[in-house]
Design an enzyme around this catalytic site. Structure first.
Site, PDB file in Angstrom:
ATOM      1  N   ASP B 129       0.846  -1.187   0.000  1.00  0.00           N
ATOM      2  CA  ASP B 129       0.000   0.000   0.000  1.00  0.00           C
ATOM      3  C   ASP B 129       0.886   1.242   0.000  1.00  0.00           C
ATOM      4  OD1 ASP B 129      -2.419   1.271  -0.057  1.00  0.00           O
ATOM      5  OD2 ASP B 129      -2.681   1.261   2.121  1.00  0.00           O
ATOM      6  N   HIS B 136      -3.800  14.024   0.642  1.00  0.00           N
ATOM      7  CA  HIS B 136      -4.011  13.145   1.811  1.00  0.00           C
ATOM      8  C   HIS B 136      -2.837  13.234   2.781  1.00  0.00           C
ATOM      9  CE1 HIS B 136      -4.963   9.694   4.299  1.00  0.00           C
ATOM     10  NE2 HIS B 136      -3.834   9.100   3.940  1.00  0.00           N
ATOM     11  N   GLU B 201     -10.582   3.947   3.607  1.00  0.00           N
ATOM     12  CA  GLU B 201      -9.662   4.718   2.776  1.00  0.00           C
ATOM     13  C   GLU B 201      -9.974   4.401   1.322  1.00  0.00           C
ATOM     14  OE1 GLU B 201      -5.539   4.171   3.994  1.00  0.00           O
ATOM     15  OE2 GLU B 201      -5.785   5.726   5.520  1.00  0.00           O
ATOM     16  N   GLU B 203      -9.129   4.025  -2.265  1.00  0.00           N
ATOM     17  CA  GLU B 203      -7.887   3.797  -3.008  1.00  0.00           C
ATOM     18  C   GLU B 203      -8.187   3.111  -4.341  1.00  0.00           C
ATOM     19  OE1 GLU B 203      -4.738   2.039  -0.795  1.00  0.00           O
ATOM     20  OE2 GLU B 203      -5.225   3.108   1.060  1.00  0.00           O
ATOM     21  N   ASP B 235      -9.066   0.379   1.994  1.00  0.00           N
ATOM     22  CA  ASP B 235      -8.063  -0.020   2.992  1.00  0.00           C
ATOM     23  C   ASP B 235      -8.599   0.385   4.383  1.00  0.00           C
ATOM     24  OD1 ASP B 235      -5.516  -0.915   3.913  1.00  0.00           O
ATOM     25  OD2 ASP B 235      -4.875   1.171   4.053  1.00  0.00           O
ATOM     26  N   ARG B 239      -8.138   3.887  13.304  1.00  0.00           N
ATOM     27  CA  ARG B 239      -7.256   5.040  13.560  1.00  0.00           C
ATOM     28  C   ARG B 239      -6.684   5.053  14.973  1.00  0.00           C
ATOM     29  NH1 ARG B 239      -5.981   6.348   8.569  1.00  0.00           N
ATOM     30  NH2 ARG B 239      -7.808   6.771   7.305  1.00  0.00           N
ATOM     31  N   GLN B 242      -4.012   2.400  15.164  1.00  0.00           N
ATOM     32  CA  GLN B 242      -2.876   2.879  14.372  1.00  0.00           C
ATOM     33  C   GLN B 242      -2.027   3.898  15.132  1.00  0.00           C
ATOM     34  OE1 GLN B 242      -4.160   4.278  10.534  1.00  0.00           O
ATOM     35  NE2 GLN B 242      -2.127   4.945   9.886  1.00  0.00           N
ATOM     36  N   LYS B 255      -4.532  -2.103  10.145  1.00  0.00           N
ATOM     37  CA  LYS B 255      -4.885  -2.250   8.736  1.00  0.00           C
ATOM     38  C   LYS B 255      -5.078  -3.704   8.332  1.00  0.00           C
ATOM     39  CE  LYS B 255      -3.543   2.070   7.320  1.00  0.00           C
ATOM     40  NZ  LYS B 255      -4.254   2.986   6.401  1.00  0.00           N
ATOM     41  N   THR B 259      -9.156  -5.704   4.030  1.00  0.00           N
ATOM     42  CA  THR B 259      -8.963  -4.783   2.900  1.00  0.00           C
ATOM     43  C   THR B 259      -9.924  -5.278   1.816  1.00  0.00           C
ATOM     44  OG1 THR B 259      -6.622  -4.543   3.463  1.00  0.00           O
ATOM     45  CG2 THR B 259      -7.303  -3.853   1.253  1.00  0.00           C
ATOM     46  N   GLU B 366     -10.326  12.646   7.297  1.00  0.00           N
ATOM     47  CA  GLU B 366     -10.167  13.942   6.637  1.00  0.00           C
ATOM     48  C   GLU B 366     -11.515  14.638   6.401  1.00  0.00           C
ATOM     49  OE1 GLU B 366      -7.698  11.418   3.861  1.00  0.00           O
ATOM     50  OE2 GLU B 366      -7.050  13.424   3.240  1.00  0.00           O
TER      51      GLU B 366
END
Lengths: 420, 420
Positions: B129, B136, B201, B203, B235, B239, B242, B255, B259, B366
């Protein structure tokens, strides 16, 4: 009376009947298949199955062993591993005649190890690398961050780890080409060229058994049952590439050009007599990680380097698996706690195993302390990091009463970088 | 005259004859095999081979397609992909009678897509990844580090990336259980419990073709030839997990619980008309990475959330693949520059694709700006992060003249955390 095989195995030999590690081999010009090391021989497992000497009421051992990887056998689970091991010890016992007294069978079942090619023993679905030696993490933190706060805040609470690259795991004996990549020397702009700070990392890895379905963590008290066996791992590292790339997502190209594993996987059962207590963990881990006090093993580890001009390898590091802080079971349970699935044959490695003494540090970075204490070699040269032509040889063994459980070697020779 | 199939495909349908994405499907009770999407149907590729309609002088298409993964086909390389695509467009063309006019053949070759089960399209050896959207990376840096130095020093010099977990890549439609793990709220001690800050996420990922041997990098001007096709990737990210674990080795458990990929891989050739220029890269990358100015694609991307009490999905993000800074070819070349080997069917994903406008940000982190700007939902609720029962639906398409190259969906519904 001590267990003994009719195959002659000296007391300091790595592969006595007490060991019986699994690997994947191919005789010259033939397809890879599964075998077991005994003395200077490989026992051809599909051949034993074919001869009707190796069966299991619950498992298709022919499919499991007549395969270019051990994944099928690993998937069968602990009871089958244990049953097959017992049966192999019976067949190889000095008092059992079925193989011993049948020259034709013997000549087909045993191949000289020096006549076969070894392969990576499992098809590794995912490779994970931990960072579980406190001394190693402390050394790195002392060198690159703050000696007074060397350990990062999370280190004593979680077995820190990251996902490695499975495709570039190679078997012992595979040469390793010095990688080329992007680095940033000092304050100048980044540059492209051969890695200047090539290093080894002395690690032990374990291969997983049957695994777990996605979403179903493996609790700590079941974790050991999911460990098939152990091997030596050299997690080759390009320190200069790592330094420039690793913030914020961790090591990437610095580690993915090669990881060397020893070809023989020592079954966990063979290591049972060598269990030792880990050091008390303070602060106490959260309940899901709290336990496994006997989860480490007394396994001596050595790293030797033989430069291209040297007549013999020179030992640069003597360490021991017992120096780890987090156990394999704790690593495995932590790995799955979010629900992450393990599959048969996954590889989980310990991270560099550094002991308390400077000569027990498991990487050149630490042994030569970031280049400030070069290591003197017997040919008069010195090493801060690895040079082209250096062969790095890792060995490991657990010393029993009159026998050794050996791991063989994880060896790799550094080739010069490709021309750019 | 525009290319058209005898299978009826409306202009806004994702799978016209110009697309022909590959996937792995199983009809009820049958083994998985390879197929191509056309309109509301799957074209059964092994069936076409069996009927003698699909052959290649240099390739065994039966072995490639009568398989539970596309790896075999991916390994055949660009020329074969291109030849097979041309043949399929010929067979599906409105003017070609061989399938069109044979009701028996047609009924065997075409299955309704809503009657089959889709699978992860390749056996993913390794999943990587990246972190290639400048917006971002800037958003994350602004929130968690320093708004004046939001981008880390390496970001404009290398396509930063990390190794992800291949075992937990799931196909669209697979529910995702909220992970449980260790976090550290505020200044207190770490705690164990369900993730509180679950995120998606947005992607795009690409699957690799024939790959490269270990030690042999793929130069930038050959990199595109190694890209088989593209799919949507979610993904999923925890948070809070993480934040506590990621220093210094990067995201790990945050993560690896899931996925999601869309089931249909859109061939790069289908996207050729939608190539766009990337923005100029300043500073200029080092020579090995400098190039591929046309390496991005104008692919519209959307994320919608449907809460358990909502009647319809609500779009929360509209972005575009062209917002990436680093191209796929640059990612691929960088990945291999140290000699790391790619294998057929590896998955390389872009990282979250955030555009310049706040509504184009590709993650809840975000969009709701770390929880400070909750998103209002049509049922009166609001979202800072994902709630149990939320279905997250990603879609994407390139808009042509009178047709669309669609990606279908990458969907996953959040299940409540397991009891601990």
């Amino acid at each position: 009376m001590a267990l003994k095989s009719f195959i002659n195995v000296p007391a300091d030999h790595p592969f006595p009947i007490q060991n019986l590690p699994y690997g994947v081999f191919s005789p010259k010009g033939q397809a890879p298949r599964c075998g077991v090391a005994i003395g200077d021989f490989v026992l051809d497992l599909p051949m034993l199955v074919h001869a009707g000497l190796l069966t299991h009421r619950d498992a298709d051992l022919r499919t499991a062993f007549d395969s270019p990887s051990l994944n099928g056998f690993m998937a069968l689970g602990k009871q089958v591993w244990s049953d097959v091991r017992r049966r192999l010890q019976e067949l190889l016992n000095e008092h059992t005649g079925v193989l011993r007294d049948d020259p034709s069978l013997r000549s087909r079942a045993f191949l000289r190890r020096d006549s076969v090619t070894m392969h990576v023993p499992s098809q590794i679905g995912d490779y994970t690398d931990f960072y579980s030696s406190r001394q190693h993490a402390t050394n790195v933190g002392t060198m690159f961050r703050d000696p007074d706060n060397a350990l990062l805040p999370n280190w004593l609470h979680i077995p820190v780890g990251y996902h490695g690259r499975a495709s570039s795991v190679v078997v012992s004996g595979t040469p390793v080409r010095r990688p080329v990549g992007q680095t940033k020397p000092g304050e100048g702009p980044p540059v492209f060229g051969p890695c200047r700070l090539l290093d080894f990392e002395l690690e032990m890895g374990f291969f997983t058994g049957s695994g777990n379905p996605l979403g179903h963590p493996i609790p700590l008290d079941e974790a050991t049952d999911h460990i098939f066996g152990l091997a030596l791992v050299n997690d080759w590292s390009a320190r200069d590439i790592q330094k420039w790339e690793y913030v914020p997502l961790g090591p990437f190209l610095a580690k993915n050009f090669a990881t060397t594993v020893s070809p023989w996987i020592v079954p966990l059962e063979a290591l049972e007599p060598f269990r030792v207590e880990r050091e008390p963990q303070d602060p106490e881990p959260l309940p899901y990680l709290n336990g496994d006090p006997q989860g480490l093993y007394n396994i001596e580890l050595e790293v030797a380097i033989q430069g291209s001009g040297m007549k013999a390898p020179h030992v640069v590091c003597r360490s021991n698996m017992r120096h780890l802080y987090w156990t394999m079971a704790q690593q495995l349970t932590h790995h799955t706690v979010t629900g992450c699935n393990l599959r048969p044959g996954d590889l989980l490695a310990s991270g560099t195993i550094s002991g308390p003494e400077p000569e027990s540090y498991g990487s050149m970075l630490e042994l030569a302390w970031r280049g400030t204490k070069p290591i003197a070699m017997p040919d008069g040269s010195e090493r801060k990091f690895l040079q082209d032509g250096d062969s790095v040889i890792m060995t490991g063994w657990a010393q029993g009463e009159g026998y050794r459980i050996g791991f063989g070697e994880a060896e790799g020779t550094v080739l010069p970088a490709r021309q750019v």
